[in-house]
Scaffold this motif. Structure first.
Motif, PDB file in Angstrom:
ATOM      1  N   GLY A   1      60.677  -0.534 -57.006  1.00 46.90           N
ATOM      2  CA  GLY A   1      59.902  -0.035 -58.135  1.00 46.90           C
ATOM      3  C   GLY A   1      59.394   1.387 -57.932  1.00 46.90           C
ATOM      4  N   LEU A   2      60.192   2.216 -57.302  1.00 51.27           N
ATOM      5  CA  LEU A   2      59.789   3.588 -56.989  1.00 51.27           C
ATOM      6  C   LEU A   2      59.939   4.511 -58.199  1.00 51.27           C
ATOM      7  CD1 LEU A   2      61.609   3.807 -53.565  1.00 51.27           C
ATOM      8  CD2 LEU A   2      59.147   3.594 -53.926  1.00 51.27           C
TER       9      LEU A   2
ATOM     10  N   ASP B   1      63.749   0.763 -45.956  1.00 55.71           N
ATOM     11  CA  ASP B   1      63.977   1.672 -44.830  1.00 55.71           C
ATOM     12  C   ASP B   1      63.340   3.025 -45.107  1.00 55.71           C
ATOM     13  OD1 ASP B   1      65.418  -0.294 -43.518  1.00 55.71           O
ATOM     14  OD2 ASP B   1      67.369   0.507 -44.108  1.00 55.71           O
ATOM     15  N   CYS B   2      63.456   3.499 -46.340  1.00 54.04           N
ATOM     16  CA  CYS B   2      62.842   4.768 -46.722  1.00 54.04           C
ATOM     17  C   CYS B   2      61.326   4.682 -46.585  1.00 54.04           C
ATOM     18  CB  CYS B   2      63.233   5.154 -48.146  1.00 54.04           C
ATOM     19  SG  CYS B   2      62.567   6.757 -48.665  1.00 54.04           S
TER      20      CYS B   2
ATOM     21  N   TYR C   1      56.929  10.493 -49.073  1.00 57.86           N
ATOM     22  CA  TYR C   1      57.067   9.411 -50.039  1.00 57.86           C
ATOM     23  C   TYR C   1      58.534   9.255 -50.442  1.00 57.86           C
ATOM     24  CZ  TYR C   1      57.476  13.098 -53.515  1.00 57.86           C
ATOM     25  OH  TYR C   1      57.908  14.191 -54.225  1.00 57.86           O
ATOM     26  N   CYS C   2      58.829   8.193 -51.163  1.00 54.12           N
ATOM     27  CA  CYS C   2      60.202   7.880 -51.562  1.00 54.12           C
ATOM     28  C   CYS C   2      60.338   7.837 -53.078  1.00 54.12           C
ATOM     29  CB  CYS C   2      60.620   6.532 -50.984  1.00 54.12           C
ATOM     30  SG  CYS C   2      60.540   6.458 -49.181  1.00 54.12           S
ATOM     31  N   THR C   3      61.518   8.210 -53.549  1.00 56.86           N
ATOM     32  CA  THR C   3      61.869   8.068 -54.955  1.00 56.86           C
ATOM     33  C   THR C   3      63.223   7.373 -55.043  1.00 56.86           C
ATOM     34  OG1 THR C   3      62.996  10.208 -55.051  1.00 56.86           O
ATOM     35  CG2 THR C   3      60.654  10.183 -55.653  1.00 56.86           C
ATOM     36  N   TYR C   4      63.473   6.776 -56.184  1.00 58.85           N
ATOM     37  CA  TYR C   4      64.768   6.151 -56.445  1.00 58.85           C
ATOM     38  C   TYR C   4      65.626   7.119 -57.240  1.00 58.85           C
ATOM     39  CZ  TYR C   4      68.303   3.032 -58.331  1.00 58.85           C
ATOM     40  OH  TYR C   4      69.493   2.461 -58.681  1.00 58.85           O
ATOM     41  N   ASN C   5      66.872   7.313 -56.806  1.00 60.68           N
ATOM     42  CA  ASN C   5      67.801   8.199 -57.495  1.00 60.68           C
ATOM     43  C   ASN C   5      68.796   7.346 -58.290  1.00 60.68           C
ATOM     44  OD1 ASN C   5      69.813   9.953 -58.284  1.00 60.68           O
ATOM     45  ND2 ASN C   5      69.743  11.142 -56.384  1.00 60.68           N
TER      46      ASN C   5
ATOM     47  N   THR D   1      67.768   5.712 -52.263  1.00 60.88           N
ATOM     48  CA  THR D   1      66.348   6.033 -52.215  1.00 60.88           C
ATOM     49  C   THR D   1      66.184   7.283 -51.371  1.00 60.88           C
ATOM     50  OG1 THR D   1      65.793   3.695 -52.364  1.00 60.88           O
ATOM     51  CG2 THR D   1      64.073   5.156 -51.576  1.00 60.88           C
ATOM     52  N   ASP D   2      65.484   8.275 -51.899  1.00 59.66           N
ATOM     53  CA  ASP D   2      65.327   9.565 -51.247  1.00 59.66           C
ATOM     54  C   ASP D   2      63.920   9.738 -50.696  1.00 59.66           C
ATOM     55  OD1 ASP D   2      67.913  10.150 -52.140  1.00 59.66           O
ATOM     56  OD2 ASP D   2      67.180  11.163 -53.943  1.00 59.66           O
ATOM     57  N   GLU D   3      63.852  10.224 -49.455  1.00 60.29           N
ATOM     58  CA  GLU D   3      62.549  10.552 -48.872  1.00 60.29           C
ATOM     59  C   GLU D   3      62.245  12.017 -49.144  1.00 60.29           C
ATOM     60  OE1 GLU D   3      60.067  10.610 -44.661  1.00 60.29           O
ATOM     61  OE2 GLU D   3      62.237  10.343 -44.584  1.00 60.29           O
ATOM     62  N   HIS D   4      60.986  12.294 -49.467  1.00 61.56           N
ATOM     63  CA  HIS D   4      60.517  13.656 -49.758  1.00 61.56           C
ATOM     64  C   HIS D   4      59.240  13.927 -48.969  1.00 61.56           C
ATOM     65  CE1 HIS D   4      63.050  13.789 -53.409  1.00 61.56           C
ATOM     66  NE2 HIS D   4      62.706  12.509 -53.517  1.00 61.56           N
ATOM     67  N   ARG D   5      58.967  15.212 -48.779  1.00 60.16           N
ATOM     68  CA  ARG D   5      57.677  15.644 -48.233  1.00 60.16           C
ATOM     69  C   ARG D   5      57.025  16.544 -49.250  1.00 60.16           C
ATOM     70  NH1 ARG D   5      56.162  18.349 -42.384  1.00 60.16           N
ATOM     71  NH2 ARG D   5      53.935  17.895 -42.552  1.00 60.16           N
ATOM     72  N   GLN D   6      55.751  16.294 -49.515  1.00 62.73           N
ATOM     73  CA  GLN D   6      55.006  17.088 -50.491  1.00 62.73           C
ATOM     74  C   GLN D   6      54.034  17.990 -49.769  1.00 62.73           C
ATOM     75  OE1 GLN D   6      52.522  14.862 -53.204  1.00 62.73           O
ATOM     76  NE2 GLN D   6      52.532  16.503 -54.693  1.00 62.73           N
TER      77      GLN D   6
END
Length: 59
Positions: free
Chosen positions: A6-7, A26-27, A43-47, A53-58
Motif C-alpha cells: 500500500g505504498l 525488503d525495501c 522511504y519506499c514507493t511503488y512503481n 518498489t523503489d527506495e528513496h532518500r529525502q
C-alpha cells in the motif's frame, strides 16, 4: 504483487532514487536500516510501470 504494501506511487519533493526491490517488505527493511545507520529520511514507493518498489532518500 501489485502494491502489496500500500505504498505511495510518487516520490516526495527533494528526494532521490536509491534502488529497486521486487518485494516491498525488503525495501521497507532496507529503508529502516538506512535510516538508522545514516540518519535522514529513507522511504519506499511503488512503481506501477514496472511493478517494483523503489527506495528513496529525502533531504
Amino acid at each position: 504483487m501489485a502494491n502489496a504494501c500500500g505504498l505511495p506511487t510518487s516520490a516526495r519533493p527533494n528526494s532521490y532514487y536509491i534502488e529497486s526491490f521486487w518485494d516491498c517488505n525488503d525495501c521497507k527493511e532496507q529503508a529502516s536500516y538506512d535510516q538508522r545507520t545514516f540518519g535522514g529520511t529513507f522511504y519506499c514507493t511503488y512503481n506501477p510501470s514496472n511493478g517494483l518498489t523503489d527506495e528513496h532518500r529525502q533531504y
